[in-house]
Motif scaffolding. Structure first.
Motif, mmCIF file in Angstrom:
data_model
loop_
_atom_site.group_PDB
_atom_site.id
_atom_site.type_symbol
_atom_site.label_atom_id
_atom_site.label_comp_id
_atom_site.label_asym_id
_atom_site.label_seq_id
_atom_site.Cartn_x
_atom_site.Cartn_y
_atom_site.Cartn_z
ATOM 1 N N TRP A 125 -24.218 -39.332 60.055
ATOM 2 C CA TRP A 125 -24.090 -38.701 61.365
ATOM 3 C C TRP A 125 -23.832 -39.738 62.456
ATOM 4 C CZ3 TRP A 125 -29.130 -35.309 60.735
ATOM 5 C CH2 TRP A 125 -28.856 -34.282 59.821
ATOM 6 N N ASN B 232 -20.381 -42.595 66.071
ATOM 7 C CA ASN B 232 -19.972 -41.220 66.347
ATOM 8 C C ASN B 232 -20.505 -40.828 67.724
ATOM 9 O OD1 ASN B 232 -19.620 -38.496 66.498
ATOM 10 N ND2 ASN B 232 -20.868 -37.995 64.703
ATOM 11 N N GLU C 115 -20.486 -38.134 69.242
ATOM 12 C CA GLU C 115 -21.096 -36.796 69.284
ATOM 13 C C GLU C 115 -22.577 -36.818 68.906
ATOM 14 O OE1 GLU C 115 -18.626 -33.592 68.871
ATOM 15 O OE2 GLU C 115 -17.884 -35.062 70.342
#
Ligand code: SF4
Lengths: 212, 469
Positions: free
Chosen positions: A46, A64, A66
């Motif tokens: 993630w 990432n 996000e």
């Protein structure tokens, strides 16, 4: 084992249910034969856009954007706020090692998977079961704040919110004692070595085939 | 005295001491080990200058990292090799009752070889640094997974610090339909109670449908108890259990055998025993199951359609469904039978025993894998299973169907060796976890039974295996 008494720590909210230990630390990192060094790979799939491998230097890896934990404001997070059934799946103790290695010391969730819950205590991590209502409120408040701190006191068994309100939590006296004093459980058990030997002798008489 | 459950009896007979808060010291009879969760425990022992309390309780095997083909080349990946060699060295130093090193004729998945060689027996406590230790509960054994610190604790003290779980009874009455198996029972239970439904419980499975299962089928059911959140799954020992065990290498012999069998007969739950929770399922209602999401509870009968998040009121669940559909690359409301597969994996401690392979071969016989299916891996659970399957000619059936016949190990169950999915690839798998990335980063896993996996290989998509029979 590290001891834990009290912590005023920054909260990182992980707004997902059923976070499994494969997500906490993907299996390729299980190949290490060490007990430390897992922190940079916490939530690896993630957290990073590329594929992580053990031993990789994470400083140059693409993050990432996000994934919330990558925001600078959570860099020093010490309290993990989670949802239902946190730590389900594989029994790998690498999961608490990675969480602890990142810098977390406390996890708050409405429920935990059994083995993970147990593993936390062996590694100086304090998992706290919190009612759904309070969890909702903590998610709301922490997501709305730039720096949301909770004060966790193990001796008193309380979590204190920024508002000053305090909530109690449960922990068995044995676990509390070990965690407060950072006690090695094996050493504690070996104090009962005579009792174990006596049990073993009886057990051997009753079921000799177990010792063949 | 009120009646006691199987779990109570197993627990009570292993309590060394109990603290005032109910925390117990439990004696451990059997300690199973593999290469992934043991190195740090041995390291801890070495640092403290400790010796194993009872090395003849240890059964060890490398399984997670071992390759399933080209054994002559050894383990090519250096980190995998190091882990396996570390286990070799640790067992050499600390000792064990049984050790099957890499390439040994009996090497295989730890949860397959324990029952197979008779080191798992009714009435025992069994632990392993592996959550699927629940498998061994099929023998009326209190068996559960532990963490690495606990592995070290058991090594050093032969005990575990634990609190008693609550007791759940899952009762499955009636007869399973043709093409429906133990795997479908387990997935249906998980679908019903959820992956946290069993948290805090030891689940005893009972009922006529459970009694009718072979030992292999019972192991499949108990194996998946952990996916329902329960650390332990249990099935009472009966004639099938003793028939399975008789004559196995480490099973008791002679007088000991008779005494053991008599003792095992006292283990089943008393008729008046009570449980903290009871779940009922009718076997006849269970259809072949397929998971569509990234949690084993995201499961449906083969006739179903992929859920639509718009129909879910709970916002946390709704985002869960949305995320699962995005990861799995599926459309809401599409029939499960429209889902095409790229790969098929038949193996793992859930479904790699001889009966599983026979069932899969029954479907593969005289058929061929679909052109769109890139690879079908059949990985037996142990050397013994492999030899048995070859003696029955199952390998020939698989090879003729275009499947691959491999050496034993965990393989693509968690893809720690070279067997894995490429990103985006979709797999029908007989394993136990469909978590994101479990079978390879970006890989998409659908959990199914061996016959459903074989049927998907033949059809190139999920089909109702009952229509193939
Ligand atoms: S087959 Fe899969 S679940 Fe079973 S022990 Fe191996 S990796 Fe774990």
């Amino acid at each position: 084992m590290k001891s834990f008494q009290q912590l005023k720590g920054l909260v990182f909210p992980l707004d997902r249910a059923n976070v499994d230990t494969d997500a906490i630390i993907p299996k390729q990192f299980l190949k290490s034969i060490k007990r430390s060094g897992f922190g940079p790979y916490l939530f690896d799939e993630w957290r990073y856009l590329d594929h992580g491998e053990p031993g990789m230097d994470c400083r140059g890896r693409p993050l990432n954007p996000e994934f919330l934990l990558n925001q600078p404001r959570y860099r020093a997070a010490q309290i993990l706020l989670a949802r239902h059934n946190f730590g389900c799946g594989s029994s790998r103790e690498h999961a608490p090692w990675a969480i602890e290695g990142f810098g977390f010391q406390v996890i708050l969730a409405p429920s935990f998977a059994d083995i993970f819950f147990n593993n936390c205590y062996k590694n100086g991590l304090l998992p706290i079961v919190v009612g759904e209502d309070l969890i909702e409120r903590l998610f709301r408040e922490s997501l709305a704040s730039d720096a949301y701190f909770l004060d966790v006191n193990l001796e008193q068994q309380t979590v204190t919110l920024p508002s000053g309100e305090a909530f109690g939590f449960d922990i068995t006296p044995h676990r509390k004692h070990c965690l407060l004093n950072g006690l090695d459980e094996i050493g504690l058990t070996l104090l009962q070595a005579d009792g174990i030997r006596a049990f073993e002798a009886r057990h051997r008489r009753n079921q000799p085939w177990l010792f063949a | 005295m009120a009646g006691r459950t199987l779990y109570d009896k197993l627990w009570d007979s292993h309590v060394v001491s109990e603290a005032s808060d109910g925390t117990c010291l439990i004696y451990i009879d059997r300690h199973l080990m593999h290469e992934v969760t043991s190195p740090q425990a041995f390291e801890g022992m070495r640092l403290m200058g400790r010796k194993p309390w009872r090395k003849d309780s240890i059964v060890a095997v490398p399984d997670h990292n071992t390759p399933t083909d080209h054994w002559e080349k050894g383990i090519e990946e250096p980190i995998s090799r190091l882990q396996v060699e570390t286990l070799d060295a640790n067992i050499l130093e600390f000792g064990a009752l049984v050790y099957y090193p890499f390439k040994h004729e009996n090497q295989g998945i730890i949860h397959v070889i324990g029952p197979e060689n008779g080191t798992t027996l009714p009435g025992m406590t069994v632990v392993c640094g592996d959550s699927h230790t629940s498998t061994h509960g099929a023998f009326g054994t209190l068996a559960h997974g532990i963490g690495t610190s606990e592995v070290e604790h058991v090594l050093a003290t032969q005990t575990l610090v634990a609190k008693k779980s609550k007791r759940m009874l899952v009762r499955v009455e009636g007869q399973l339909g043709q093409g429906v198996s133990a795997k479908d029972i387990a997935l249906a239970v998980i679908g019903k109670i959820g992956t946290a439904g069993g948290t805090g419980f030891a689940i005893e499975f009972c009922g006529s449908a459970i009694r009718a299962l072979s030992m292999e089928g019972r192991m499949t059911v108990c194996n998946l108890a952990i996916e329902a959140g329960a650390r332990a799954g249990l099935i009472a020992p009966d004639e099938k259990t003793t028939a399975y065990l008789e004559g196995r290498t480490f099973a008791p012999k002679g007088q000991d055998w008779d005494r053991a069998v008599a003792y095992w007969a006292t283990l089943p739950s008393d008729p008046d025993a009570t449980f903290d929770a009871v779940v009922d399922l009718r076997a006849g209602d269970i259809a072949p199951q397929v998971t569509w999401g990234t949690s084993p509870e995201q499961v449906l009968a083969i006739g179903g359609r992929v859920p639509n998040p718009a129909n879910e009121a709970d916002p946390v669940k709704r985002t869960g469904i949305e995320r699962a559909l995005a990861y799995m690359g599926l459309q809401a409301d599409m029939p499960l039978t429209d889902i095409q597969v790229d790969k098929v994996f038949i193996g793992s401690c859930t479904n790699s025993r001889i009966e599983d392979l026979r069932a899969a071969a029954g479907i593969a016989k005289g058929r061929e894998k679909a052109a769109n299916v890139k690879q079908v891996l059949v990985v037996p659970g142990s050397g013994q299973v492999k030899r048995q399957a070859e003696a029955e000619g199952l390998d020939k059936i698989f090879l003729a169907a275009g499947f691959e016949w491999r050496e034993p190990g965990c393989s693509m169950c968690l893809a720690m060796n070279a067997d894995r999915l490429a990103p985006g690839e979709r797999c029908a798998s007989t394993s136990n976890r469909n978590f994101e990335g479990r079978q390879g980063p970006g890989g998409r896993t659908h959990l199914v039974s061996p016959v459903m996996a074989a049927a998907a290989a033949i059809a190139g998509r999920f089909v109702d295996v009952r229509n193939l029979h």
